[in-house]
Design a protein around this motif. Sequence first.
Motif, PDB file in Angstrom:
ATOM      1  N   GLY A 140      34.215  42.951  39.321  1.00  6.58           N
ATOM      2  CA  GLY A 140      35.405  42.919  40.160  1.00  6.58           C
ATOM      3  C   GLY A 140      36.047  41.554  40.260  1.00  6.58           C
ATOM      4  N   GLY A 141      35.239  40.491  40.231  1.00  3.64           N
ATOM      5  CA  GLY A 141      35.780  39.144  40.371  1.00  3.64           C
ATOM      6  C   GLY A 141      36.394  38.575  39.112  1.00  3.64           C
ATOM      7  N   GLU A 142      36.265  39.275  37.989  1.00  2.00           N
ATOM      8  CA  GLU A 142      36.819  38.767  36.722  1.00  2.00           C
ATOM      9  C   GLU A 142      38.326  38.932  36.639  1.00  2.00           C
ATOM     10  OE1 GLU A 142      34.707  39.400  32.912  1.00  2.00           O
ATOM     11  OE2 GLU A 142      33.378  40.685  34.083  1.00  2.00           O
ATOM     12  N   LEU A 143      38.888  39.848  37.398  1.00  2.73           N
ATOM     13  CA  LEU A 143      40.317  40.146  37.334  1.00  2.73           C
ATOM     14  C   LEU A 143      40.950  39.742  38.653  1.00  2.73           C
ATOM     15  CD1 LEU A 143      39.801  43.650  35.719  1.00  2.73           C
ATOM     16  CD2 LEU A 143      40.659  41.603  34.549  1.00  2.73           C
ATOM     17  N   ALA A 144      41.973  38.891  38.582  1.00  2.00           N
ATOM     18  CA  ALA A 144      42.489  38.241  39.783  1.00  2.00           C
ATOM     19  C   ALA A 144      43.300  39.172  40.673  1.00  2.00           C
ATOM     20  CB  ALA A 144      43.338  37.037  39.384  1.00  2.00           C
ATOM     21  N   SER A 145      43.870  40.223  40.112  1.00  2.00           N
ATOM     22  CA  SER A 145      44.745  41.084  40.902  1.00  2.00           C
ATOM     23  C   SER A 145      44.771  42.484  40.307  1.00  2.00           C
ATOM     24  CB  SER A 145      46.177  40.520  40.926  1.00  2.00           C
ATOM     25  OG  SER A 145      46.723  40.539  39.612  1.00  2.00           O
ATOM     26  N   ALA A 146      45.281  43.420  41.094  1.00  2.00           N
ATOM     27  CA  ALA A 146      45.448  44.768  40.575  1.00  2.00           C
ATOM     28  C   ALA A 146      46.423  44.773  39.408  1.00  2.00           C
ATOM     29  CB  ALA A 146      45.931  45.693  41.694  1.00  2.00           C
ATOM     30  N   SER A 147      47.436  43.952  39.497  1.00  2.00           N
ATOM     31  CA  SER A 147      48.411  43.871  38.411  1.00  2.00           C
ATOM     32  C   SER A 147      47.745  43.441  37.110  1.00  2.00           C
ATOM     33  CB  SER A 147      49.525  42.883  38.783  1.00  2.00           C
ATOM     34  OG  SER A 147      50.442  42.734  37.721  1.00  2.00           O
ATOM     35  N   GLU A 148      46.893  42.417  37.188  1.00  2.00           N
ATOM     36  CA  GLU A 148      46.178  41.957  35.993  1.00  2.00           C
ATOM     37  C   GLU A 148      45.246  43.050  35.473  1.00  2.00           C
ATOM     38  OE1 GLU A 148      42.879  38.600  34.598  1.00  2.00           O
ATOM     39  OE2 GLU A 148      43.935  38.361  36.524  1.00  2.00           O
ATOM     40  N   ALA A 149      44.585  43.761  36.377  1.00  2.00           N
ATOM     41  CA  ALA A 149      43.657  44.810  35.963  1.00  2.00           C
ATOM     42  C   ALA A 149      44.386  45.943  35.247  1.00  2.00           C
ATOM     43  CB  ALA A 149      42.907  45.351  37.184  1.00  2.00           C
ATOM     44  N   ASN A 182      42.066  44.194  47.361  1.00  2.00           N
ATOM     45  CA  ASN A 182      41.843  42.965  48.122  1.00  2.00           C
ATOM     46  C   ASN A 182      40.400  42.799  48.570  1.00  2.00           C
ATOM     47  OD1 ASN A 182      44.611  42.389  47.928  1.00  2.00           O
ATOM     48  ND2 ASN A 182      45.074  43.558  49.793  1.00  2.00           N
ATOM     49  N   GLY A 183      39.625  43.896  48.592  1.00  2.00           N
ATOM     50  CA  GLY A 183      38.233  43.807  49.024  1.00  2.00           C
ATOM     51  C   GLY A 183      37.243  43.673  47.893  1.00  2.00           C
ATOM     52  N   LEU A 184      37.715  43.529  46.650  1.00  2.00           N
ATOM     53  CA  LEU A 184      36.802  43.487  45.509  1.00  2.00           C
ATOM     54  C   LEU A 184      36.239  42.097  45.278  1.00  2.00           C
ATOM     55  CD1 LEU A 184      38.449  45.726  42.755  1.00  2.00           C
ATOM     56  CD2 LEU A 184      37.100  46.372  44.750  1.00  2.00           C
ATOM     57  N   ASP A 185      34.974  42.068  44.820  1.00  2.00           N
ATOM     58  CA  ASP A 185      34.336  40.848  44.351  1.00  2.00           C
ATOM     59  C   ASP A 185      33.352  41.246  43.263  1.00  2.00           C
ATOM     60  OD1 ASP A 185      32.137  41.970  45.667  1.00  2.00           O
ATOM     61  OD2 ASP A 185      32.328  40.666  47.420  1.00  2.00           O
ATOM     62  N   ASP A 186      32.425  40.364  42.926  1.00  2.00           N
ATOM     63  CA  ASP A 186      31.517  40.669  41.820  1.00  2.00           C
ATOM     64  C   ASP A 186      30.449  41.702  42.163  1.00  2.00           C
ATOM     65  OD1 ASP A 186      32.801  39.178  39.975  1.00  2.00           O
ATOM     66  OD2 ASP A 186      31.357  37.537  39.905  1.00  2.00           O
TER      67      ASP A 186
END
Length: 305
Positions: A140-149, A182-186
């Motif tokens: 989850g932490g590898e992608l900075a935003s939903a847009s990037e994902a 907004n709640g995602l991390d690794d």
Amino acid sequence: MSVARERPTILVTGAAGPAGRALGVLIGRLPPTRRPRAVGVDLAPRPTEGYEVVEAVPGADDQRYDRAMLDLLDRHRPDLVLPTVSEELPRLAVLAAATGLGDRGLVLSGPGPARIAGDKLLTMWALARGGVPVPRHAAGGELASASEALRWAGGPVVVKPRVSRGGRGVHVVEHVDDPVWNGLDDSWVVQAFAGGVEYSPQVHRSPRTGECLVVVLEKTGRKQGRVGNATSVVRLPDDAATDVAAVARRTVETLDLVGPVDLDVRRLDDGTPVVLEVNARFGAVSPAAPEMLDAVLDEGAGAVP
């Protein structure tokens, strides 16, 4: 005069949960001459079909868990122990390695395989390394935003906790302003959404011979619509979806899992079946593949012939 043979005892963890209840149904369907005495344990015990009793046990994250499990086993002396709670599998596998539970009928993979299968990101890494088809994936932490994902995947993505049971926390991200992101991390895994037909292959891999028995079930209903636990399945003929069966077999062999395994597999738009996640235990759809329990009983100590 012949003496009646005492029925073997099996102990099932998570007996009141979805997988444990399904296993109780299967146990209840066995012929009386083959049916074992079934004892269940659960974090929230309640009377459950198929079980003589369901007793309380601490959760796998509780420091009392190890001692409580050993006490239960000493008291009931089961011939087989069938765990059905995903979160406890790695801890129980380590406990088995430390105390020799494997010699007391525990049906579970080793600590390494159980740990990998219990983490959805580690599962993706291990299968990709072994050449088993999986969707594109990242922490989850590898992608900075939903847009990037969404750009990275070329379409919707699925996010889910790396360690969780069944479909808990699974969410499809389709829009750049999805607040879930907004709640995602690794501690989360991100997968490109596979939008084709979804399957729930059931596999038993013999701990003695390594041979695999595979039954392919097609999901016809899901708890959360496009994702989540199956609410209904259809068993496919042996000559249907053979590519899915082959992928399921390769998955279990690559991860070196043994005993019953419940998988989620879905087709990409081009028809390629990819593995979404792996549960190294009986699943909630096990009544549709009763030969999985038959295989466990046939191999296990104290099985009734």
